[in-house]
Motif scaffolding. Structure first.
Motif, PDB file in Angstrom:
ATOM      1  N   GLY A 115       0.808  -1.235  -0.151  1.00  0.00           N
ATOM      2  CA  GLY A 115       0.212   0.017   0.165  1.00  0.00           C
ATOM      3  C   GLY A 115       0.904   1.356   0.189  1.00  0.00           C
ATOM      4  O   GLY A 115       0.685   2.270  -0.542  1.00  0.00           O
ATOM      5  N   ALA A 116       1.998   1.077   0.915  1.00  0.00           N
ATOM      6  CA  ALA A 116       2.785   2.392   0.804  1.00  0.00           C
ATOM      7  C   ALA A 116       3.497   2.524  -0.704  1.00  0.00           C
ATOM      8  O   ALA A 116       3.895   3.665  -0.825  1.00  0.00           O
ATOM      9  N   THR A 117       4.148   1.583  -1.169  1.00  0.00           N
ATOM     10  CA  THR A 117       4.689   1.635  -2.371  1.00  0.00           C
ATOM     11  C   THR A 117       3.554   2.234  -3.383  1.00  0.00           C
ATOM     12  O   THR A 117       3.766   3.365  -4.049  1.00  0.00           O
ATOM     13  N   ALA A 118       2.400   1.783  -3.239  1.00  0.00           N
ATOM     14  CA  ALA A 118       1.585   2.461  -4.246  1.00  0.00           C
ATOM     15  C   ALA A 118       0.784   3.651  -4.207  1.00  0.00           C
ATOM     16  O   ALA A 118       1.142   4.516  -4.994  1.00  0.00           O
ATOM     17  N   LEU A 169      -4.991  -7.804   1.849  1.00  0.00           N
ATOM     18  CA  LEU A 169      -5.433  -6.889   0.854  1.00  0.00           C
ATOM     19  C   LEU A 169      -6.168  -5.535   1.348  1.00  0.00           C
ATOM     20  O   LEU A 169      -5.825  -4.217   0.893  1.00  0.00           O
ATOM     21  N   THR A 170      -7.201  -5.767   2.494  1.00  0.00           N
ATOM     22  CA  THR A 170      -7.582  -4.746   2.709  1.00  0.00           C
ATOM     23  C   THR A 170      -6.426  -3.706   3.490  1.00  0.00           C
ATOM     24  O   THR A 170      -6.705  -2.454   3.405  1.00  0.00           O
ATOM     25  N   MET A 171      -5.414  -4.352   4.244  1.00  0.00           N
ATOM     26  CA  MET A 171      -4.550  -3.372   4.786  1.00  0.00           C
ATOM     27  C   MET A 171      -3.663  -2.609   3.924  1.00  0.00           C
ATOM     28  O   MET A 171      -3.620  -1.386   3.882  1.00  0.00           O
ATOM     29  N   ARG A 176      -2.560   2.515   1.573  1.00  0.00           N
ATOM     30  CA  ARG A 176      -2.441   3.386   0.383  1.00  0.00           C
ATOM     31  C   ARG A 176      -3.323   4.558   0.560  1.00  0.00           C
ATOM     32  O   ARG A 176      -2.814   5.886   0.345  1.00  0.00           O
ATOM     33  N   GLY A 177      -4.638   4.528   0.912  1.00  0.00           N
ATOM     34  CA  GLY A 177      -5.375   5.714   1.105  1.00  0.00           C
ATOM     35  C   GLY A 177      -4.692   6.453   2.240  1.00  0.00           C
ATOM     36  O   GLY A 177      -4.810   7.966   1.896  1.00  0.00           O
ATOM     37  N   GLN A 178      -4.277   6.223   3.403  1.00  0.00           N
ATOM     38  CA  GLN A 178      -3.485   6.969   4.382  1.00  0.00           C
ATOM     39  C   GLN A 178      -2.409   7.672   3.680  1.00  0.00           C
ATOM     40  O   GLN A 178      -2.280   8.979   3.788  1.00  0.00           O
ATOM     41  N   VAL A 179      -1.631   6.954   3.058  1.00  0.00           N
ATOM     42  CA  VAL A 179      -0.510   7.962   2.393  1.00  0.00           C
ATOM     43  C   VAL A 179      -0.762   8.636   1.508  1.00  0.00           C
ATOM     44  O   VAL A 179      -0.284   9.936   1.497  1.00  0.00           O
TER      45      VAL A 179
END
Lengths: 296, 307
Positions: A115-118, A169-171, A176-179
């Motif tokens: 997520g952070a990468t994306a 997945l949800t994580m 991603r949303g947070q970043v």
């Protein structure tokens, strides 16, 4: 709330006004969440100390006794092989909690990295990575988990990896949303303008503001992981005898519930109360950490 | 709308192909053959069996043949039951699983939506707390706890309902459907409440209130369509969960559905059955997610513009 906390922090740089301190203050007022927290801490402590405090050995049979209802010798009764039910639930907690924590950690690791990468790279890479997550979301994972346990046999290590691989997945979506949100905030811009280093910005501003939902979702992932492990063990595809987990104890209880209902009721109660506690704690943390929640 | 459907279908096919490919090679590369037995079998017998099931061909050839069979809708023979094909087993088990799933989702909608709507009309009152606490219990209580508890209470202690079977005794479908549906009832109640609260706080609802419309009319005419949209998007993923849950429910209540066959196949290492069922269920769920999205677009005209 988050912004004002950060602003305050830069005015009076004492640790007393941090987000975590605020969240803890709010969490303490939530009685249900605090009771759950205490219960869970006791449970973890019991599970850790099991080898020293369990009244019997988990594989110790007493065939002469057989299945006996709860008594002063065996607080929660014995199973059909005369094994002490209380001991077996204690050992089961070790397995169930261990799977819960380790598989959640695996999910956390994959999810946060993905997520952070994306979120950080954005653009086409972000689009492709999140589309991949969307596709995986639509697949019947229970089916694949069973498939994997058939192919690789059921071992604890496999359970960690497989369950972790399903739950990330949800994580990933949340991280991603947070970043994405945090990167666009004005206080980040302000920090950049002030000439802070990237590392300092990430450490002091991005992580503290992105971490709330991650903590909340991690707390809520643990019960679903425990549930998944119990589900597999219930079907006989997870933990193998003579080891026990809550799922396999419930499964054994179901077989004998007509004659010996206590074999079903106590493990089922332990599992349910733990799931309740984890969910209440997760909800409490959400209220405590969600900046919007502090308005009312 | 038609183009959107085509676009989604075009995306679904490579996904399904990937599922088939990964599953096929995982199953083929698994340690231990399907004909491993306790006693030693003459080499000719093994060779014969391998030839009969096309296992002597090179792996890529087997894969291509399997894809060809799949394209014709043929899942191949069962490795364990020489006389039965995977198609027959899916044909026997799936209608029962589907029926169980439909009753469960019907129960979930009938209980969950009214509960969610009631809760949303008076947030933070008893009318909100009581159904939402019940939903919390429903979410926390797994089906393999709820099912046996229901059996113990209603089947054994009270003796009101049969405790196993499917379509044999009157009422034997009630407990399985409730067991499978209750978690979804709980989720649907929460989602409905959330969706309705979003809609009820909007300006057009205030206008409707100002016009003096009754609460019931506001809910039915103005709020419901937008409020239940999140429920619709939940139904696709819910189906995946329902099918997974049906493994447990079919095992507890001894229902001869696809879930129970799948678990049996897993224990028997019946590789073609596992492979076939996995592909079948994946295709089904991909299709259902697609349908749920299409219905969502149909419900919300705003989404239609962005296609």
């Amino acid at each position: 709330m988050a912004e004002s906390a950060v602003a305050q922090e830069s005015l009076t740089p004492e640790p007393g006004s941090s987000l975590m301190r605020d969240a803890w203050r709010r969490l303490r007022k939530n009685h249900l969440a605090m009771v759950s927290l205490v219960f869970l801490l006791c449970l973890v402590l019991l599970a850790l100390l099991t080898p020293w405090i369990a009244p019997y050995e988990y594989q110790e049979q007493n065939l002469l006794l057989g299945a006996s209802p709860p008594s002063s010798d065996h607080w929660l009764g014995t199973d059909t092989l005369g094994r002490d039910q209380f001991t077996r639930i204690l050992y089961g907690s070790r397995i169930s909690l261990m799977v819960g924590f380790i598989a959640t950690a695996v999910a956390l690791l994959i999810g946060v990295l993905w997520g952070a990468t994306a979120g950080y790279l954005g653009g086409r890479v972000d689009n492709a990575m999140m589309r991949f997550v969307d596709v995986l979301y639509g697949l019947p994972f229970a089916v694949f988990i069973i498939l994997l346990t058939v192919i690789f046999g059921s071992s604890l290590l496999l359970l960690f990896l497989v369950i972790g691989a399903v739950e990330w997945l949800t994580m990933a979506r949340i991280v991603r949303g947070q970043v994405l949100t945090v990167r666009r905030q004005e206080y980040i811009e302000a920090a950049v303008a002030m000439g802070l280093s990237s590392w300092r910005i990430i450490r002091r501003h991005v992580i503290p503001n992105a971490v709330g939902p991650i903590i909340v979702y991690t707390t809520l992932t643990i019960p679903s992981v425990i549930l998944l492990e119990s589900f597999l063990s219930f079907l006989g595809l997870g933990i193998q005898p003579p080891q026990s987990s809550w799922g396999s104890l419930i499964s054994a209880g179901v077989e004998n519930m007509e004659l010996y209902p206590w074999l079903l009721i106590y493990p089922a109660l332990t599992l349910s109360v733990t799931l309740f506690a984890l969910n209440f704690l997760g909800d409490g943390l959400r209220d405590a950490l969600d900046p919007r929640a502090s308005k009312d | 709308m038609g183009r959107y459907l085509l676009k989604r279908l075009a995306l679904a096919i490579p996904v399904l192909l990937a599922v088939v490919t990964i599953t096929f090679f995982m199953v083929r590369l698994a340690p231990g053959g399907p004909f491993d037995m306790e006693r030693n079998v003459p080499a000719e017998v093994t060779a014969n069996l391998n030839a009969q099931y096309n296992l002597d061909a090179p792996l890529w050839r087997q894969y291509v043949d399997y894809l060809g069979d799949l394209a014709r809708g043929d899942f191949g023979p069962s490795f364990r039951y020489a006389s039965r094909s995977v198609n027959e087993m899916i044909g026997a088990g799936f209608p029962i699983t589907l029926e169980l799933g439909l009753y469960a989702i019907l129960f979930a909608l009938l209980v969950g939506m009214p509960a969610g709507i009631l809760a949303s009309l008076r947030p933070n009152s008893a009318q909100d707390y009581v159904p939402m606490s019940a939903a919390m219990i429903g979410i926390c209580l797994p089906s393999f706890v709820l099912g046996p508890m229901l059996i113990l209470v209603f089947g054994i202690w009270l003796g009101w309902l049969p405790v196993s079977g499917w379509g044999i005794n009157p009422g034997d479908k009630v407990l399985p459907a409730i067991t499978l549906g209750s978690t979804y009832a709980a989720y649907i109640a929460r989602i409905t409440r959330g969706g309705m609260l979003d809609i009820l706080s909007q300006d057009f609802i205030r206008t409707a209130r100002a016009k003096g419309l009754s609460t019931w009319r506001i809910v039915r005419v103005h709020a419901l369509r937008g409020g239940v949209a999140p429920v619709v998007s939940f139904l696709g993923p819910a189906l995946a969960g329902l099918l997974a849950g049906s493994f447990v429910v079919e095992t507890i209540f001894q229902i001869p559905g696809l879930g129970r066959f799948y678990i049996q196949a897993a224990f028997n290492r019946d590789y073609t059955m596992i492979l076939g069922t996995t592909v079948f269920l994946s295709a089904l769920i991909i299709l259902f997610n697609l349908l749920a999205d299409v219905v969502l677009v149909w419900l919300n005209p705003q989404l239609r513009k962005n296609l």
